[in-house]
Design an enzyme around this catalytic site. Structure first.
Site, mmCIF file in Angstrom:
data_model
loop_
_atom_site.group_PDB
_atom_site.id
_atom_site.type_symbol
_atom_site.label_atom_id
_atom_site.label_comp_id
_atom_site.label_asym_id
_atom_site.label_seq_id
_atom_site.Cartn_x
_atom_site.Cartn_y
_atom_site.Cartn_z
ATOM 1 N N ASP A 134 10.976 5.223 2.333
ATOM 2 C CA ASP A 134 10.666 5.823 3.750
ATOM 3 C C ASP A 134 11.955 5.385 4.416
ATOM 4 O OD1 ASP A 134 7.355 5.126 3.447
ATOM 5 O OD2 ASP A 134 8.252 7.297 3.559
ATOM 6 N N ASP B 138 1.113 11.881 1.058
ATOM 7 C CA ASP B 138 1.584 10.451 1.593
ATOM 8 C C ASP B 138 0.849 10.150 2.900
ATOM 9 O OD1 ASP B 138 5.275 9.729 2.578
ATOM 10 O OD2 ASP B 138 3.022 8.363 2.599
HETATM 11 C C1 DX5 Z 1 3.826 7.078 6.331
HETATM 12 C C2 DX5 Z 1 4.509 6.313 5.240
HETATM 13 C C3 DX5 Z 1 3.852 5.752 4.077
HETATM 14 C C4 DX5 Z 1 2.333 5.396 3.937
HETATM 15 C C5 DX5 Z 1 2.178 4.248 3.662
HETATM 16 O O1 DX5 Z 1 4.881 7.655 7.064
HETATM 17 O O2 DX5 Z 1 5.307 7.415 4.515
HETATM 18 O O3 DX5 Z 1 4.622 5.365 3.048
HETATM 19 O O4 DX5 Z 1 1.659 6.078 4.922
HETATM 20 O O5 DX5 Z 1 0.927 3.813 3.049
HETATM 21 P P1 DX5 Z 1 -0.424 3.505 3.853
HETATM 22 O O6 DX5 Z 1 -0.736 4.967 4.916
HETATM 23 O O7 DX5 Z 1 -1.617 3.579 2.765
HETATM 24 O O8 DX5 Z 1 -0.274 2.304 4.508
HETATM 25 ZN ZN ZN Z 2 6.611 8.622 3.059
#
Ligand code: DX5
Ligand code: ZN
Length: 218
Positions: free
Chosen positions: A34, A174
């Site tokens: 990200d 995601d």
């Molecule tokens: C959201 C991010 C994520 C994701 C992480 O912007 O792109 O990578 O939410 O995982 P969780 O939601 O399971 O913590």
């Molecule tokens: Zn992401």
């Protein structure tokens, strides 16, 4: 074939190389990176130097999620390989069609991400230019959030639209992809699952155990 994409922003950032190696041994299919600019989303995470360093230490494909305004400015900041996916947001780019073409000209797969409020219909004239559709199941920017209420319906609508066009473009989901949510979204047509704090990076399991448990439900 359903694929698991590990969200590195949720990994042990102080031991990233070890995390990448452990994810590789755990049978993860993609490394989800990200990139956030603090403008399109109110957060800042990893930068392009980190992407280029990770590229050098693993053969796993990178699944780069650019939560960045006008991402075309930064595409050439990364040295990527043809198996990598560079995903940009429909909402973040004045000339999204040109940016998608630019990504493919770089010899990289092009992904298109849509926020929860963006209709699936919005991308129907761009399907010739994408190799993956990322349906955000939370508002982008932070780990640890909750699935938005229409996530299943929207994923199903996206699959139905692409199928009706005769396209087998895979759908990635995601945000809060837990085992329960993952199973439901898999039934709705999701094929690539971004795994973070909701399923993979959890206290009581190794990455391999968590990945195996997730695979068992999709
Ligand atoms: C959201 C991010 C994520 C994701 C992480 O912007 O792109 O990578 O939410 O995982 P969780 O939601 O399971 O913590
Ligand atoms: Zn992401």
């Amino acid at each position: 074939m359903k694929k698991l994409s590990a969200s590195l922003m949720c990994a042990d950032l102080l031991n990233l190389e070890a995390s990448v190696k452990e994810l590789q041994s755990a049978g993860i299919d993609y490394l989800h990176i990200d990139i956030m600019d603090g403008d399109f989303v109110p957060n800042i995470t990893m930068g392009f130097d980190t992407v280029n360093s990770i590229r050098k230490i693993t053969d796993l494909p990178l699944d780069i999620h650019m939560m960045v305004r006008e991402p075309n400015r930064f595409i050439d900041c990364m040295e990527l390989s043809e198996q990598d996916i560079l995903c940009v947001h429909y909402e973040a780019d004045t000339h999204i069609h040109r940016t998608l073409e630019q990504i493919r000209k770089k010899g990289v797969k092009a992904g298109l991400a849509i926020n929860p409020s963006t209709p699936v219909d919005s991308i129907k004239y761009l399907t010739d230019y994408i190799d993956m559709l990322l349906v955000m199941t939370v508002s982008p920017g932070f780990a640890g959030q909750k699935l938005f209420s229409a996530a299943e319906r929207k994923t199903r609508d996206a699959r139905e639209m692409l199928d009706s066009m005769g396209l087998n473009i895979p759908i990635e989901v995601d945000g809060n992809i837990s085992l329960v949510n993952g199973e439901k979204l898999s039934v709705c047509g999701a094929e690539i699952f971004v795994l973070g704090t909701s399923s993979l990076f959890v206290r009581d399991k190794s990455l391999a155990e968590a990945a195996r448990d997730f695979r068992s439900v999709i």
